[in-house]
Scaffold this motif. Structure first.
Motif, PDB file in Angstrom:
ATOM      1  N   PRO A  93      10.696 -33.888  71.237  1.00  0.00           N
ATOM      2  CA  PRO A  93      10.510 -33.372  69.900  1.00  0.00           C
ATOM      3  C   PRO A  93       9.684 -34.689  69.175  1.00  0.00           C
ATOM      4  N   PRO A  94       8.869 -34.269  68.167  1.00  0.00           N
ATOM      5  CA  PRO A  94       8.042 -35.257  67.774  1.00  0.00           C
ATOM      6  C   PRO A  94       8.657 -36.326  67.181  1.00  0.00           C
ATOM      7  N   ILE A  95       9.944 -36.017  66.512  1.00  0.00           N
ATOM      8  CA  ILE A  95      10.680 -37.155  65.869  1.00  0.00           C
ATOM      9  C   ILE A  95      11.110 -38.291  66.813  1.00  0.00           C
ATOM     10  N   ALA A  96      11.230 -37.848  68.264  1.00  0.00           N
ATOM     11  CA  ALA A  96      11.417 -38.992  69.398  1.00  0.00           C
ATOM     12  C   ALA A  96      10.209 -39.811  69.413  1.00  0.00           C
ATOM     13  N   LEU A  97       9.069 -39.562  68.972  1.00  0.00           N
ATOM     14  CA  LEU A  97       7.922 -40.441  69.083  1.00  0.00           C
ATOM     15  C   LEU A  97       7.866 -41.378  67.974  1.00  0.00           C
ATOM     16  N   ILE A  98       8.598 -41.202  66.860  1.00  0.00           N
ATOM     17  CA  ILE A  98       8.541 -41.804  65.532  1.00  0.00           C
ATOM     18  C   ILE A  98       8.771 -43.581  65.856  1.00  0.00           C
ATOM     19  N   PRO A  99       9.841 -44.082  66.631  1.00  0.00           N
ATOM     20  CA  PRO A  99      10.158 -45.351  66.695  1.00  0.00           C
ATOM     21  C   PRO A  99       8.923 -46.054  67.418  1.00  0.00           C
ATOM     22  N   LEU A 100       8.297 -45.180  68.343  1.00  0.00           N
ATOM     23  CA  LEU A 100       7.089 -45.774  69.146  1.00  0.00           C
ATOM     24  C   LEU A 100       5.895 -46.025  68.359  1.00  0.00           C
ATOM     25  N   VAL A 101       5.809 -45.049  67.703  1.00  0.00           N
ATOM     26  CA  VAL A 101       4.336 -44.946  66.767  1.00  0.00           C
ATOM     27  C   VAL A 101       4.604 -46.128  65.627  1.00  0.00           C
ATOM     28  N   ILE A 102       6.034 -46.174  65.171  1.00  0.00           N
ATOM     29  CA  ILE A 102       6.216 -47.145  64.326  1.00  0.00           C
ATOM     30  C   ILE A 102       6.004 -48.730  64.726  1.00  0.00           C
ATOM     31  N   LEU A 103       6.445 -48.814  66.001  1.00  0.00           N
ATOM     32  CA  LEU A 103       6.106 -50.290  66.755  1.00  0.00           C
ATOM     33  C   LEU A 103       4.657 -50.639  66.681  1.00  0.00           C
ATOM     34  N   PHE A 104       3.797 -49.462  67.281  1.00  0.00           N
ATOM     35  CA  PHE A 104       2.575 -49.470  67.333  1.00  0.00           C
ATOM     36  C   PHE A 104       1.683 -49.695  65.885  1.00  0.00           C
ATOM     37  N   MET A 105       1.952 -48.904  64.966  1.00  0.00           N
ATOM     38  CA  MET A 105       1.044 -48.792  63.750  1.00  0.00           C
ATOM     39  C   MET A 105       1.938 -49.348  62.806  1.00  0.00           C
ATOM     40  N   SER A 126       1.051 -31.228  65.680  1.00  0.00           N
ATOM     41  CA  SER A 126       0.562 -30.149  65.174  1.00  0.00           C
ATOM     42  C   SER A 126      -0.666 -29.827  66.410  1.00  0.00           C
ATOM     43  N   PHE A 127      -1.284 -30.900  66.838  1.00  0.00           N
ATOM     44  CA  PHE A 127      -2.079 -30.765  67.864  1.00  0.00           C
ATOM     45  C   PHE A 127      -1.574 -29.949  69.066  1.00  0.00           C
ATOM     46  N   THR A 179       4.536 -26.874  61.569  1.00  0.00           N
ATOM     47  CA  THR A 179       4.859 -28.054  62.454  1.00  0.00           C
ATOM     48  C   THR A 179       4.512 -29.207  61.760  1.00  0.00           C
ATOM     49  N   ALA A 180       3.364 -29.360  61.123  1.00  0.00           N
ATOM     50  CA  ALA A 180       2.938 -30.607  60.716  1.00  0.00           C
ATOM     51  C   ALA A 180       3.914 -30.789  59.475  1.00  0.00           C
ATOM     52  N   LEU A 181       4.352 -30.110  58.594  1.00  0.00           N
ATOM     53  CA  LEU A 181       5.322 -30.256  57.419  1.00  0.00           C
ATOM     54  C   LEU A 181       6.562 -30.640  57.852  1.00  0.00           C
ATOM     55  N   THR A 182       7.123 -30.018  58.928  1.00  0.00           N
ATOM     56  CA  THR A 182       8.577 -30.448  59.414  1.00  0.00           C
ATOM     57  C   THR A 182       8.293 -31.728  59.807  1.00  0.00           C
ATOM     58  N   THR A 183       7.472 -32.128  60.619  1.00  0.00           N
ATOM     59  CA  THR A 183       7.340 -33.433  61.290  1.00  0.00           C
ATOM     60  C   THR A 183       7.182 -34.476  60.194  1.00  0.00           C
ATOM     61  N   LEU A 184       6.444 -34.182  59.259  1.00  0.00           N
ATOM     62  CA  LEU A 184       6.281 -35.001  57.912  1.00  0.00           C
ATOM     63  C   LEU A 184       7.487 -35.545  57.288  1.00  0.00           C
TER      64      LEU A 184
END
Ligand SMILES: Nc1ncnc2c1ncn2[C@@H]1O[C@H](COP(=O)(O)OP(=O)(O)OP(=O)(O)O)[C@@H](O)[C@H]1O
Ligand SMILES: [Mg+2]
Lengths: 267, 259
Positions: free
Chosen positions: A122-134, A149-150, A205-210
């Motif tokens: 689930p894209p939401i699970a990626l959020i912490p990782l992405v926040i750490l990086f970016m 969405s990709f 998908t993009a909207l949900t994730t956003l």
């Protein structure tokens, strides 16, 4: 009418049609009006009403306040731009990856396991990782939207390419088409409907994730607005955010659906 | 006598599948003259389509030789047109654009393309449907477009795989007459697969009978009926004589499958 007793008319069987357009629209309006009325009545209930703000409150209090402060417009614009930005980048990347996978089996064999693996997360699970990086800036939001969405769009377009009727490819070959022509004159037009379906899936998908991404810490955006309103227990603003997201999603979906109808009349 | 246009010599083809190998063609030898109309009949699964695909250059074979105008066939080419049973019209193109699809590779100018398209649409009675999409056409009309499209690119050979198989009897009779008329005015080599012995006799100059799997050429029957032919031809005693003769032959093959 004859007065024959016992005479029976043929029974109308289910044909799974949608009925006339006029009836359809009337029923849609009726259904929406009924829903809003239910919402209103529930919000007047002594217990439920404590949590649920009614449509009247949402408009009179939440919306008026946010609009006057310019925050509603700003939040909508920010969210829209994130969705459309992330989605556009994802769309532009998904098309070549899907076509390369459809055309070159080797490319597909290398890329596919990763796509299938990432797709289950689930894209939401990626959020912490992405926040750490970016960090929590715009790049982080766009990245999460992009990834989710990709993946949806690549898989959908690729499936479409796989489903192209091979007889058409054969027919084109017998007319003297080169490999390049097979691609440009058969594969591309034949996969057009799937590209549009993918675009639609991608945008929802993009909207949900956003919204999920915005609720995990950021400034501005509808997700953030809901998150903040919840902290101050402003249920009118929470509902306002939810309704706005719904309307945006619906509008984007209908826009692509409209394009789909226009561009693939031959289907 | 010139050398035959198509020469198939001792061709073998086996499909390798997960559930075992299928010998589709065994030692097939067949020669087809230029401008000859040959019909192929044989029980289902005997390798008719496989043979057609090999001639079209759409399928490989294991051994033997296949030549076209003395050159080995190594792939598809504009000298050999194919008319598929499932029409194979491009659904995103109108009737006219479908017809023009292959003309580009003939090196015709835009004007010439339009002229040729108009000519063949007129022959098969499609002029008023030029701007419709395939989904808006009936099965019979779709097959007409496919045939007109095949003719328009003027290949030396037309390979037809049960082109009328999916049509109703009346449309079928009509398209048979259209094809006869077109062939009588514009002779070309036609390789015509059908399940229907009557159709084979009505249309062709020679009927090739294939045996049940593995497919071999079992027999060949010359059809010495006069031209012009039409549905009336079926009344001739000679027609029925040839037809019954072939039927008896094909029927044996059907029986051999049942056993
Ligand atoms: N791509 C393929 N892979 C494996 N086996 C195949 C393939 N194509 C055909 N075959 C097998 O080869 C045999 C000959 O098939 P083919 O399609 O040439 O028969 P056919 O004479 O055209 O039959 P029909 O009259 O039913 O169209 C059949 O047994 C079929 O199962
Ligand atoms: Mg076949």
């Amino acid at each position: 009418m004859t007065a024959r007793t016992g005479y029976k008319k043929p029974r109308k069987l289910k044909d799974f049609g949608e009925g006339s357009k006029k009836v359809r629209i009337l029923m849609m309006i009726g259904s929406l009006a009924g829903g809003i009325l239910m919402w209103y009545l529930l919000s007047k209930h002594p217990v439920i009403g404590i949590i649920l703000a009614g449509p009247d409150d949402v408009i009179k209090k939440g919306m008026t306040e946010e609009w006057a402060a310019g925050r509603l417009q700003k939040n909508i614009m920010v969210s829209l731009w994130r969705v459309l930005g992330g989605w556009t980048l994802a769309f532009l990347a998904a098309i070549p990856v899907a076509f390369l996978s459809g055309w070159y089996a080797k490319f597909k064999n290398i890329v596919d396991p990763w796509l299938q693996f990432l797709r289950t997360i689930p894209p939401i699970a990626l959020i912490p990782l992405v926040i750490l990086f970016m960090g929590i800036g715009e790049e982080a939001k766009l990245t999460v939207i992009f990834i989710s969405s990709f993946l949806v769009m690549v898989v959908t377009i690729y499936q479409g390419i796989r489903n192209i009727d091979l007889t058409l490819v054969k027919a084109a070959y017998t007319f003297g088409a080169s490999d390049f022509d097979i691609f440009s004159r058969v594969i591309v037009p034949a996969s057009f409907p799937f590209i549009l379906v993918a675009a639609r899936l991608g945008i929802s998908t993009a909207l949900t994730t956003l919204i999920a991404a915005e609720m995990t810490g950021t400034i501005y955006g509808l997700g953030n607005m809901i998150q903040e309103a919840q902290l101050y227990f402003r249920m009118d603003k929470v509902m306002l955010g939810i309704v706005c997201i719904g309307i945006i999603g619906f509008a984007l979906d209908r826009t692509i659906l409209f394009l789909e109808k226009k561009l693939t009349r031959w289907q | 006598m010139t050398t035959p246009l198509i020469k198939i010599t001792n061709v073998n083809k086996t499909y390798k599948g997960v559930s075992g190998d299928v010998v589709a063609l065994k030692d097939v030898t067949l020669e087809i003259e230029e401008n000859e109309f040959v019909a192929i009949v044989g029980p289902s699964g005997c390798g008719k389509t496989t043979l057609l695909n090999i001639l079209a250059g759409l399928e490989t074979y294991d051994s033997g030789t296949v030549t076209f105008a003395d050159e080995p066939i190594i792939g598809p080419g504009i000298d050999r047109g194919v008319i598929f049973q499932q029409y194979a019209l491009f659904p995103w193109l109108t009737v006219r654009k479908n017809m023009e699809f292959g003309l580009k590779y003939r090196g015709h100018s835009k004007e010439k393309q339009k002229q040729i398209t108009d000519h063949y649409m007129d022959i098969v009675g499609l002029t008023e449907f030029a701007n419709l999409y395939p989904k808006e056409l009936s099965g019979g009309m779709k097959q007409r477009v496919a045939i007109a499209r095949g003719y328009a690119t003027s290949p030396k050979v037309l390979l037809m795989d049960e082109p009328f198989g999916a049509l109703d009897a009346q449309t079928r009779a009509q398209l048979q007459e259209d094809l006869l008329k077109t062939w009588e005015t514009e002779r070309k080599t036609i390789f015509f697969i059908t399940h229907d012995v009557e159709e084979a006799v009505l249309l062709s100059q020679r009927v090739v009978i294939m045996s049940a799997r593995p497919g071999r050429v079992k027999d060949m029957v010359k059809v010495d009926l006069p031209y012009p032919r039409n549905q009336q031809t079926k009344i001739l005693p000679r027609f029925n004589e040839i037809k019954n003769n072939i039927w008896a032959n094909v029927y044996q093959e059907y029986l051999s499958i049942k056993k």
